[in-house]
Design a protein around this motif. Structure first.
Motif, PDB file in Angstrom:
ATOM      1  N   THR A   1       0.848  -1.187   0.000  1.00 41.83           N
ATOM      2  CA  THR A   1       0.000   0.000   0.000  1.00 41.83           C
ATOM      3  C   THR A   1       0.890   1.246   0.000  1.00 41.83           C
ATOM      4  O   THR A   1       2.120   1.138   0.051  1.00 41.83           O
ATOM      5  CB  THR A   1      -0.900   0.018   1.242  1.00 41.83           C
ATOM      6  OG1 THR A   1      -0.063   0.088   2.410  1.00 41.83           O
ATOM      7  CG2 THR A   1      -1.759  -1.247   1.316  1.00 41.83           C
ATOM      8  N   ALA A   2       0.262   2.407  -0.016  1.00 44.79           N
ATOM      9  CA  ALA A   2       1.020   3.654   0.058  1.00 44.79           C
ATOM     10  C   ALA A   2       1.822   3.716   1.359  1.00 44.79           C
ATOM     11  O   ALA A   2       2.979   4.166   1.376  1.00 44.79           O
ATOM     12  CB  ALA A   2       0.078   4.852  -0.050  1.00 44.79           C
ATOM     13  N   LEU A   3       1.219   3.237   2.456  1.00 45.69           N
ATOM     14  CA  LEU A   3       1.910   3.260   3.745  1.00 45.69           C
ATOM     15  C   LEU A   3       3.117   2.324   3.742  1.00 45.69           C
ATOM     16  O   LEU A   3       4.140   2.609   4.376  1.00 45.69           O
ATOM     17  CB  LEU A   3       0.947   2.884   4.866  1.00 45.69           C
ATOM     18  CG  LEU A   3       1.453   3.092   6.302  1.00 45.69           C
ATOM     19  CD1 LEU A   3       1.937   4.513   6.512  1.00 45.69           C
ATOM     20  CD2 LEU A   3       0.364   2.742   7.309  1.00 45.69           C
ATOM     21  N   PHE A   4       3.012   1.219   3.021  1.00 47.91           N
ATOM     22  CA  PHE A   4       4.144   0.303   2.876  1.00 47.91           C
ATOM     23  C   PHE A   4       5.350   1.050   2.304  1.00 47.91           C
ATOM     24  O   PHE A   4       6.473   0.943   2.816  1.00 47.91           O
ATOM     25  CB  PHE A   4       3.763  -0.856   1.953  1.00 47.91           C
ATOM     26  CG  PHE A   4       4.932  -1.698   1.493  1.00 47.91           C
ATOM     27  CD1 PHE A   4       5.354  -2.778   2.241  1.00 47.91           C
ATOM     28  CD2 PHE A   4       5.604  -1.399   0.313  1.00 47.91           C
ATOM     29  CE1 PHE A   4       6.443  -3.562   1.822  1.00 47.91           C
ATOM     30  CE2 PHE A   4       6.680  -2.165  -0.118  1.00 47.91           C
ATOM     31  CZ  PHE A   4       7.101  -3.251   0.646  1.00 47.91           C
ATOM     32  N   TRP A   5       5.123   1.823   1.241  1.00 43.56           N
ATOM     33  CA  TRP A   5       6.225   2.537   0.594  1.00 43.56           C
ATOM     34  C   TRP A   5       6.781   3.635   1.494  1.00 43.56           C
ATOM     35  O   TRP A   5       7.994   3.874   1.512  1.00 43.56           O
ATOM     36  CB  TRP A   5       5.775   3.119  -0.743  1.00 43.56           C
ATOM     37  CG  TRP A   5       5.503   2.081  -1.776  1.00 43.56           C
ATOM     38  CD1 TRP A   5       4.281   1.741  -2.305  1.00 43.56           C
ATOM     39  CD2 TRP A   5       6.452   1.216  -2.402  1.00 43.56           C
ATOM     40  NE1 TRP A   5       4.430   0.728  -3.222  1.00 43.56           N
ATOM     41  CE2 TRP A   5       5.742   0.386  -3.304  1.00 43.56           C
ATOM     42  CE3 TRP A   5       7.832   1.060  -2.292  1.00 43.56           C
ATOM     43  CZ2 TRP A   5       6.370  -0.580  -4.087  1.00 43.56           C
ATOM     44  CZ3 TRP A   5       8.468   0.094  -3.069  1.00 43.56           C
ATOM     45  CH2 TRP A   5       7.746  -0.710  -3.959  1.00 43.56           C
ATOM     46  N   VAL A   6       5.912   4.291   2.247  1.00 41.65           N
ATOM     47  CA  VAL A   6       6.369   5.341   3.165  1.00 41.65           C
ATOM     48  C   VAL A   6       7.300   4.750   4.224  1.00 41.65           C
ATOM     49  O   VAL A   6       8.401   5.267   4.473  1.00 41.65           O
ATOM     50  CB  VAL A   6       5.176   6.044   3.833  1.00 41.65           C
ATOM     51  CG1 VAL A   6       5.660   6.972   4.955  1.00 41.65           C
ATOM     52  CG2 VAL A   6       4.385   6.842   2.809  1.00 41.65           C
TER      53      VAL A   6
ATOM     54  N   VAL B   1       5.352  -7.214 -11.244  1.00 36.15           N
ATOM     55  CA  VAL B   1       6.511  -7.749 -10.527  1.00 36.15           C
ATOM     56  C   VAL B   1       7.759  -6.918 -10.838  1.00 36.15           C
ATOM     57  O   VAL B   1       8.507  -6.514  -9.939  1.00 36.15           O
ATOM     58  CB  VAL B   1       6.744  -9.228 -10.886  1.00 36.15           C
ATOM     59  CG1 VAL B   1       8.048  -9.726 -10.265  1.00 36.15           C
ATOM     60  CG2 VAL B   1       5.573 -10.082 -10.400  1.00 36.15           C
ATOM     61  N   ALA B   2       7.977  -6.627 -12.117  1.00 35.39           N
ATOM     62  CA  ALA B   2       9.144  -5.834 -12.524  1.00 35.39           C
ATOM     63  C   ALA B   2       9.068  -4.424 -11.950  1.00 35.39           C
ATOM     64  O   ALA B   2      10.077  -3.885 -11.461  1.00 35.39           O
ATOM     65  CB  ALA B   2       9.247  -5.784 -14.048  1.00 35.39           C
ATOM     66  N   THR B   3       7.890  -3.820 -11.995  1.00 36.18           N
ATOM     67  CA  THR B   3       7.758  -2.451 -11.492  1.00 36.18           C
ATOM     68  C   THR B   3       7.926  -2.409  -9.974  1.00 36.18           C
ATOM     69  O   THR B   3       8.507  -1.455  -9.444  1.00 36.18           O
ATOM     70  CB  THR B   3       6.405  -1.845 -11.879  1.00 36.18           C
ATOM     71  OG1 THR B   3       5.338  -2.718 -11.466  1.00 36.18           O
ATOM     72  CG2 THR B   3       6.317  -1.652 -13.385  1.00 36.18           C
ATOM     73  N   PHE B   4       7.442  -3.440  -9.285  1.00 41.22           N
ATOM     74  CA  PHE B   4       7.595  -3.466  -7.829  1.00 41.22           C
ATOM     75  C   PHE B   4       9.070  -3.503  -7.448  1.00 41.22           C
ATOM     76  O   PHE B   4       9.528  -2.691  -6.632  1.00 41.22           O
ATOM     77  CB  PHE B   4       6.900  -4.689  -7.227  1.00 41.22           C
ATOM     78  CG  PHE B   4       7.240  -4.890  -5.765  1.00 41.22           C
ATOM     79  CD1 PHE B   4       6.574  -4.186  -4.778  1.00 41.22           C
ATOM     80  CD2 PHE B   4       8.248  -5.770  -5.378  1.00 41.22           C
ATOM     81  CE1 PHE B   4       6.900  -4.339  -3.434  1.00 41.22           C
ATOM     82  CE2 PHE B   4       8.589  -5.930  -4.042  1.00 41.22           C
ATOM     83  CZ  PHE B   4       7.901  -5.219  -3.071  1.00 41.22           C
TER      84      PHE B   4
END
Length: 259
Positions: A25-30, A198-201
């Protein structure tokens, strides 16, 4: 087979199939970006307040202990997972710094080395498991591949960030801005160029390391190195407190009914 036995089998199957990584999620990236910044400044702080060899050894032991606990857990536990990520960040930073500071390896060479290492991990993971998706982290072997990949991405990101900041003379702030722009490219490539999730992650995951580390260095290092001189210790402490608060939010949200 009784109804109770059927329910027990379903529960056991559910535990075996439970993913050991958080929802993206967005919070994961933060939180991920914050952990990279904390790993950078914490590594620098520890290397200055104690013998670097001892610092690396302690970081390695702490990471190993957290990883064992994470591997032994049956399901995703927010505080345990993110503690492991933080320690990966600290240890991965030290591993990359050892090549340059300890062995005199240029950042360009260490960047190339870790790129090859990451490619090798991905190739082996894909060959054996047929998928690199983090949504498939449901077996011990896949989880081991996942954490090996995470460690390698942190080391690669450290080398890349130092390469742009010092060798390419962008400075820490300039590097941070550059990686803030670059990290927007994977989602754009997915939306407009059809690049797979998968590649973008994993592309974005690698970029979080130099992004967070560059801004953390800019905040912590003295002006002679292009920073604001807030101190690596204070910056690490503030980042730790913010990370702890966000992980607490993730834990509470996970316990809410229906989640």
């Amino acid at each position: 087979m009784t109804a109770a036995e059927l329910r027990g089998g379903e529960l056991r199957a559910g535990r075996l199939a439970a993913s050991k990584v958080p929802e993206v999620t967005a919070l994961f990236w933060v939180v991920k970006v914050l952990t990279t910044g904390m790993g950078e400044t914490t590594s620098d702080f520890l290397a200055h307040v104690m013998d670097p060899v001892i610092a690396v050894a302690l970081a390695g032991l702490a990471f190993a202990a957290a990883l064992v606990a994470q591997l032994r857990a049956r399901v995703y536990v927010p505080w345990l997972y993110w503690t492991t990520v933080v320690l990966v960040s600290v240890f991965g930073t030290m591993a990359a710094d050892v090549l340059h500071v300890g062995l005199g390896v240029p950042y360009a060479v260490s960047t190339a080395f870790f790129m090859v290492a990451l490619a090798a991990v991905f190739l082996l993971w894909q060959r054996l498991e047929k998928t690199l998706s983090i949504h498939s982290i449901t077996t011990p072997r896949r989880e081991l591949f996942y954490w090996l990949t995470v460690v390698t991405t942190f080391a690669l990101g450290t080398a890349v960030g130092d390469l742009t900041a010092t060798t390419l003379h962008l400075g820490y702030l300039g590097s941070g801005v550059a990686f803030a722009v670059l990290i927007a490219l994977p989602p754009l490539a997915r939306r407009f160029a059809g690049l797979g999730p998968v590649a973008t992650f994993w592309a974005a995951y690698v970029l979080t390391r130099p992004l967070g580390a560059s801004f953390a260095d800019w905040l912590g290092v003295p002006p002679v190195r292009g920073g604001l001189d807030l101190g690596t210790g204070p910056v690490s402490l503030v980042l730790l407190l913010v990370i702890a608060a966000l992980v607490a939010c993730l834990t509470v949200a996970r316990r809410e009914p229906g989640r």
